[in-house]
Design an enzyme around this catalytic site. Sequence first.
Site, PDB file in Angstrom:
ATOM      1  N   GLU A 106      22.689  78.579  16.936  1.00  0.00           N
ATOM      2  CA  GLU A 106      22.340  78.510  15.515  1.00  0.00           C
ATOM      3  C   GLU A 106      22.219  77.049  15.079  1.00  0.00           C
ATOM      4  O   GLU A 106      23.065  76.239  15.405  1.00  0.00           O
ATOM      5  CB  GLU A 106      23.422  79.227  14.695  1.00  0.00           C
TER       6      GLU A 106
ATOM      7  N   LYS B 210      21.527  73.180  22.252  1.00  0.00           N
ATOM      8  CA  LYS B 210      22.335  73.176  21.022  1.00  0.00           C
ATOM      9  C   LYS B 210      23.248  71.950  20.980  1.00  0.00           C
ATOM     10  O   LYS B 210      23.297  71.230  19.983  1.00  0.00           O
ATOM     11  CB  LYS B 210      23.148  74.478  20.946  1.00  0.00           C
TER      12      LYS B 210
ATOM     13  N   CYS C 136      31.305  70.622  13.414  1.00  0.00           N
ATOM     14  CA  CYS C 136      30.613  70.674  14.714  1.00  0.00           C
ATOM     15  C   CYS C 136      30.231  69.352  15.370  1.00  0.00           C
ATOM     16  O   CYS C 136      30.299  69.262  16.589  1.00  0.00           O
ATOM     17  CB  CYS C 136      29.381  71.559  14.590  1.00  0.00           C
TER      18      CYS C 136
END
Length: 465
Positions: free
Chosen positions: A162, A221, A277
């Site tokens: 995502e 990612k 993150c």
Amino acid sequence: MTKENLKICCIGAGYVGGPTCAVIAYKCPTVTVTIVDLNEDRIAAWNSDNLPIYEPGLDDVVFACRGRNLFFSSEVDQAIQEADLIFVSVNTPTKKSGIGAGFAADLAYVESATRRIAQVATSSKIVIEKSTVPCRTAESMRAILEANSRDGIRFDILSNPEFLAEGTAIPDLMYPDRVLIGSLQTPEGIKAQNVLADVYANWVPKEKIITMGLWSSELSKLAANALLAQRISSINALSAICEATGADVDEVAYACGLDSRIGPKFLKASVGFGGSCFQKDILNLVYLSESLHLPEVAEYWKQVVTMNEYQKSRFLERIVKRLFNTLTNKNLAVFGFAFKKNTGDTRESAAITLVKHFIQEKANIHIYDPKVEDAQIEMDLCEPGIATPEQYKKSVTIFHDPYEAAKNADAIVVLTEWDEFKTLDYQRVYNNMHKPAFIFDGRLFLDTKKLQNIGFQVEVIGRQV
Ligand code: NAD
Ligand code: UGA
């Protein structure tokens, strides 16, 4: 399973699982989506009028389809059994102890969700890694699923990382730059990839749905986050040069960003990046590089985090220096506690580090943030290594009005770029502060000239004032 009556389960009702699968339900009315979590309070909040996450536009999406084809539940097993597609969207924090502590991702939640799927599934499933995971995690998931499942059941594993950013999650999900789906390049893997691609094709243009091998998808990612964070550390490194030379970091970013090879985005200097993150994923990449015996690569990426820490400590030193080398008993109004605007999330917020040091310097800290809950601020600041509950009580007061927070303050420290900070009546703020009144703009977004005309002493990251 047909396209029309597809059933999706999402394990993990957090910042990613919630918005992502709510948008799937919103855009695919014939698909039934059930989002599950072990945290019953979180599920109760998702089922209430007061959603557990503040995200612009999220309420509209959830309220439009909750109870229709979108459900929030803590009945994890039932949702797994009924689903054709299962998103694993659980947290993958940095390990706090054991091998790889401080760097490697803690995959315990991914593993326990995977084991649960293997144990309770009574039909074949497509299992989708939505969490951000180290390269080749799908291989471990496959081993667990295959070793623990019943006969005749097949699991296909996809990687579908995502890329949403908090604060803009809904537009990011509605109009993504791309949707990435990785699979084993076998006929079955590609078939599973197509099932998921068809879900996204309900609203995402086909050319934006890209497919590739599992390992490339997983690594893409981590790579995307590392590259984004690297840009911020690069501009922050330049901001230090600007402060020392008289150059203006916004002008430098503008000049560089006009080069179409560089581009203008993600070149805003700041007090340092936060969020759950960037740091976690870079440390994860550092750990991966070290495990692969690539020390130079590890060192390269580590520097992005080192620079981020340096930016925060540089800002702190500047504040102390300008406040006559002591913060003892000074009143500091901290404007903004979230890691960026338009979110109530505080994970890895630069504000936590700054306030920790203000406490150590014996300042009185008045915190105002328009969205962060009081209990969250207290929890963040009472973490081991930040402050004791006694220190917190003695030093920190939370305000719900910026004017009250700034009353009798010696300085305002702006740490989050909330729009409302641009339009405050700074004359009123100034009138009620101790003099000289300082503003430290950690986001380079206030009108310096206007503030100076009022009488403020202004300090801004990335330029001399
Ligand atoms: P989060 O902590 O907000 O949510 C994770 C949820 O999973 C929690 O509510 C937890 O209770 C639940 N959970 C954990 N183990 C479970 C289990 N076995 N069964 C059921 N529920 C379980 O985390 P998040 O911010 O949503 O992040 C999830 C993943 O997505 C992470 O890997 C993160 O790196 C990645 N990611 C996050 C963002 C972001 O903006 N936050 C963006 C992209 C990717
Ligand atoms: C980031 C990425 O942008 C997402 O693509 C990714 O999906 C997500 O991480 C993730 O994997 O969790 P997020 O952390 O939510 O999203 O927010 P960002 O907009 O990237 O901001 C991160 C931090 O960098 C914030 O503290 C922000 O203020 C700071 N930042 C951002 C800057 O200091 N300067 C900039 O130019 C941009």
